[in-house]
Motif scaffolding. Structure first.
Motif, PDB file in Angstrom:
ATOM      1  N   ARG A  29       0.834  -1.214   0.000  1.00 38.69           N
ATOM      2  CA  ARG A  29       0.000   0.000   0.000  1.00 38.69           C
ATOM      3  C   ARG A  29       0.866   1.261   0.000  1.00 38.69           C
ATOM      4  O   ARG A  29       0.564   2.227  -0.704  1.00 38.69           O
ATOM      5  CB  ARG A  29      -0.939   0.000   1.205  1.00 38.69           C
ATOM      6  CG  ARG A  29      -2.112  -0.934   1.015  1.00 38.69           C
ATOM      7  CD  ARG A  29      -3.071  -0.810   2.138  1.00 38.69           C
ATOM      8  NE  ARG A  29      -2.447  -1.461   3.303  1.00 38.69           N
ATOM      9  CZ  ARG A  29      -2.996  -1.584   4.493  1.00 38.69           C
ATOM     10  NH1 ARG A  29      -4.157  -1.075   4.728  1.00 38.69           N
ATOM     11  NH2 ARG A  29      -2.374  -2.206   5.466  1.00 38.69           N
ATOM     12  N   ASP A  32       2.145   1.713  -3.466  1.00 41.04           N
ATOM     13  CA  ASP A  32       1.078   2.240  -4.338  1.00 41.04           C
ATOM     14  C   ASP A  32       0.885   3.743  -4.111  1.00 41.04           C
ATOM     15  O   ASP A  32       0.747   4.507  -5.074  1.00 41.04           O
ATOM     16  CB  ASP A  32      -0.245   1.514  -4.075  1.00 41.04           C
ATOM     17  CG  ASP A  32      -0.253   0.097  -4.614  1.00 41.04           C
ATOM     18  OD1 ASP A  32       0.597  -0.206  -5.478  1.00 41.04           O
ATOM     19  OD2 ASP A  32      -1.121  -0.690  -4.168  1.00 41.04           O
ATOM     20  N   LYS A  33       0.866   4.141  -2.851  1.00 41.03           N
ATOM     21  CA  LYS A  33       0.719   5.578  -2.549  1.00 41.03           C
ATOM     22  C   LYS A  33       1.895   6.365  -3.110  1.00 41.03           C
ATOM     23  O   LYS A  33       1.718   7.458  -3.668  1.00 41.03           O
ATOM     24  CB  LYS A  33       0.615   5.806  -1.040  1.00 41.03           C
ATOM     25  CG  LYS A  33      -0.709   5.400  -0.456  1.00 41.03           C
ATOM     26  CD  LYS A  33      -0.758   5.685   1.038  1.00 41.03           C
ATOM     27  CE  LYS A  33      -2.065   5.245   1.645  1.00 41.03           C
ATOM     28  NZ  LYS A  33      -2.113   5.508   3.094  1.00 41.03           N
ATOM     29  N   ALA A  35       3.742   5.555  -5.723  1.00 37.28           N
ATOM     30  CA  ALA A  35       3.610   5.591  -7.184  1.00 37.28           C
ATOM     31  C   ALA A  35       2.560   6.633  -7.595  1.00 37.28           C
ATOM     32  O   ALA A  35       2.757   7.383  -8.547  1.00 37.28           O
ATOM     33  CB  ALA A  35       3.235   4.204  -7.708  1.00 37.28           C
ATOM     34  N   ARG A  36       1.416   6.665  -6.870  1.00 40.13           N
ATOM     35  CA  ARG A  36       0.388   7.666  -7.181  1.00 40.13           C
ATOM     36  C   ARG A  36       0.919   9.084  -6.940  1.00 40.13           C
ATOM     37  O   ARG A  36       0.638   9.995  -7.715  1.00 40.13           O
ATOM     38  CB  ARG A  36      -0.875   7.419  -6.352  1.00 40.13           C
ATOM     39  CG  ARG A  36      -1.733   6.311  -6.936  1.00 40.13           C
ATOM     40  CD  ARG A  36      -3.009   6.152  -6.148  1.00 40.13           C
ATOM     41  NE  ARG A  36      -2.708   5.189  -5.085  1.00 40.13           N
ATOM     42  CZ  ARG A  36      -3.273   5.156  -3.899  1.00 40.13           C
ATOM     43  NH1 ARG A  36      -4.193   6.007  -3.577  1.00 40.13           N
ATOM     44  NH2 ARG A  36      -2.950   4.247  -3.011  1.00 40.13           N
ATOM     45  N   SER A  37       1.693   9.263  -5.887  1.00 39.86           N
ATOM     46  CA  SER A  37       2.277  10.583  -5.606  1.00 39.86           C
ATOM     47  C   SER A  37       3.236  10.991  -6.716  1.00 39.86           C
ATOM     48  O   SER A  37       3.237  12.151  -7.147  1.00 39.86           O
ATOM     49  CB  SER A  37       3.021  10.569  -4.265  1.00 39.86           C
ATOM     50  OG  SER A  37       2.135  10.321  -3.208  1.00 39.86           O
ATOM     51  N   GLU A  38       4.028  10.040  -7.200  1.00 48.48           N
ATOM     52  CA  GLU A  38       4.941  10.344  -8.304  1.00 48.48           C
ATOM     53  C   GLU A  38       4.180  10.738  -9.561  1.00 48.48           C
ATOM     54  O   GLU A  38       4.542  11.679 -10.259  1.00 48.48           O
ATOM     55  CB  GLU A  38       5.843   9.145  -8.604  1.00 48.48           C
ATOM     56  CG  GLU A  38       7.066   9.056  -7.738  1.00 48.48           C
ATOM     57  CD  GLU A  38       8.012   7.962  -8.220  1.00 48.48           C
ATOM     58  OE1 GLU A  38       7.551   6.958  -8.806  1.00 48.48           O
ATOM     59  OE2 GLU A  38       9.218   8.125  -8.002  1.00 48.48           O
ATOM     60  N   GLN A  39       3.094  10.021  -9.857  1.00 45.19           N
ATOM     61  CA  GLN A  39       2.270  10.358 -11.023  1.00 45.19           C
ATOM     62  C   GLN A  39       1.662  11.743 -10.872  1.00 45.19           C
ATOM     63  O   GLN A  39       1.639  12.531 -11.821  1.00 45.19           O
ATOM     64  CB  GLN A  39       1.169   9.315 -11.216  1.00 45.19           C
ATOM     65  CG  GLN A  39       1.667   7.973 -11.695  1.00 45.19           C
ATOM     66  CD  GLN A  39       0.552   6.935 -11.732  1.00 45.19           C
ATOM     67  OE1 GLN A  39      -0.554   7.183 -11.249  1.00 45.19           O
ATOM     68  NE2 GLN A  39       0.843   5.771 -12.294  1.00 45.19           N
ATOM     69  N   LEU A  40       1.163  12.027  -9.681  1.00 42.54           N
ATOM     70  CA  LEU A  40       0.567  13.340  -9.426  1.00 42.54           C
ATOM     71  C   LEU A  40       1.604  14.447  -9.590  1.00 42.54           C
ATOM     72  O   LEU A  40       1.343  15.477 -10.225  1.00 42.54           O
ATOM     73  CB  LEU A  40      -0.032  13.387  -8.022  1.00 42.54           C
ATOM     74  CG  LEU A  40      -0.694  14.692  -7.602  1.00 42.54           C
ATOM     75  CD1 LEU A  40      -1.897  14.980  -8.481  1.00 42.54           C
ATOM     76  CD2 LEU A  40      -1.105  14.626  -6.147  1.00 42.54           C
ATOM     77  N   ARG A  43       2.302  14.965 -13.307  1.00 40.51           N
ATOM     78  CA  ARG A  43       1.232  15.745 -13.956  1.00 40.51           C
ATOM     79  C   ARG A  43       1.317  17.213 -13.564  1.00 40.51           C
ATOM     80  O   ARG A  43       1.135  18.100 -14.404  1.00 40.51           O
ATOM     81  CB  ARG A  43      -0.142  15.164 -13.592  1.00 40.51           C
ATOM     82  CG  ARG A  43      -0.446  13.872 -14.305  1.00 40.51           C
ATOM     83  CD  ARG A  43      -1.922  13.520 -14.191  1.00 40.51           C
ATOM     84  NE  ARG A  43      -2.418  13.500 -12.833  1.00 40.51           N
ATOM     85  CZ  ARG A  43      -2.666  12.412 -12.107  1.00 40.51           C
ATOM     86  NH1 ARG A  43      -2.463  11.231 -12.624  1.00 40.51           N
ATOM     87  NH2 ARG A  43      -3.113  12.498 -10.878  1.00 40.51           N
TER      88      ARG A  43
END
Length: 125
Positions: A29, A32-33, A35-40, A43
């Motif tokens: 988890r 995953d968080k 990875a999502r932070s890196e994507q954010l 962007r």
């Protein structure tokens, strides 16, 4: 040598397996968080770069508009300035009037009305 007895009983095999599974689940988890932070962040970086590019373009357009205004103002001032013919006519009139007035001063002996300057005194060594 005396044997050292453990102070707490060792957890059972299934309890260790459950604890390890929970740690792995939490780790997944967290990954995953992350990875999502890196994507954010990626962007956000792209949006900021796009906005910076647009702002630079707007600034360039503003600079061009100001430059056009300056060139237009200079062009209007140049158009209002006298042309070559007017300058030549002014030069001819000025030279003719200068000659006429010089001759009139000499004929009327006006220079005798002006106070004479005293000659500098000679210095003795």
């Amino acid at each position: 040598m005396p044997a050292v007895a453990p102070s707490a009983p060792a957890p059972a095999g299934s309890a260790v397996g459950d604890q390890l599974a929970r740690i792995e689940d939490k780790t997944a988890r967290i990954e995953d968080k992350y990875a999502r932070s890196e994507q954010l962040l990626s962007r956000m970086e792209e949006k900021i770069e796009g906005a910076t590019t647009r702002m630079n373009e707007v600034a360039r357009q503003s600079d061009l508009a100001a430059l056009r205004g300056e060139v237009r103002g200079i062009n209007e001032r140049v158009k209002r300035s006298p042309g070559t013919g007017a300058l030549i006519l002014t030069a001819i009139i000025t030279s003719v009037l200068t000659v006429v007035l010089t001759v009139a001063v000499q004929r009327l002996n006006v220079d005798s009305l002006l106070p004479q300057r005293a000659a500098p005194a000679a210095t003795q060594p």
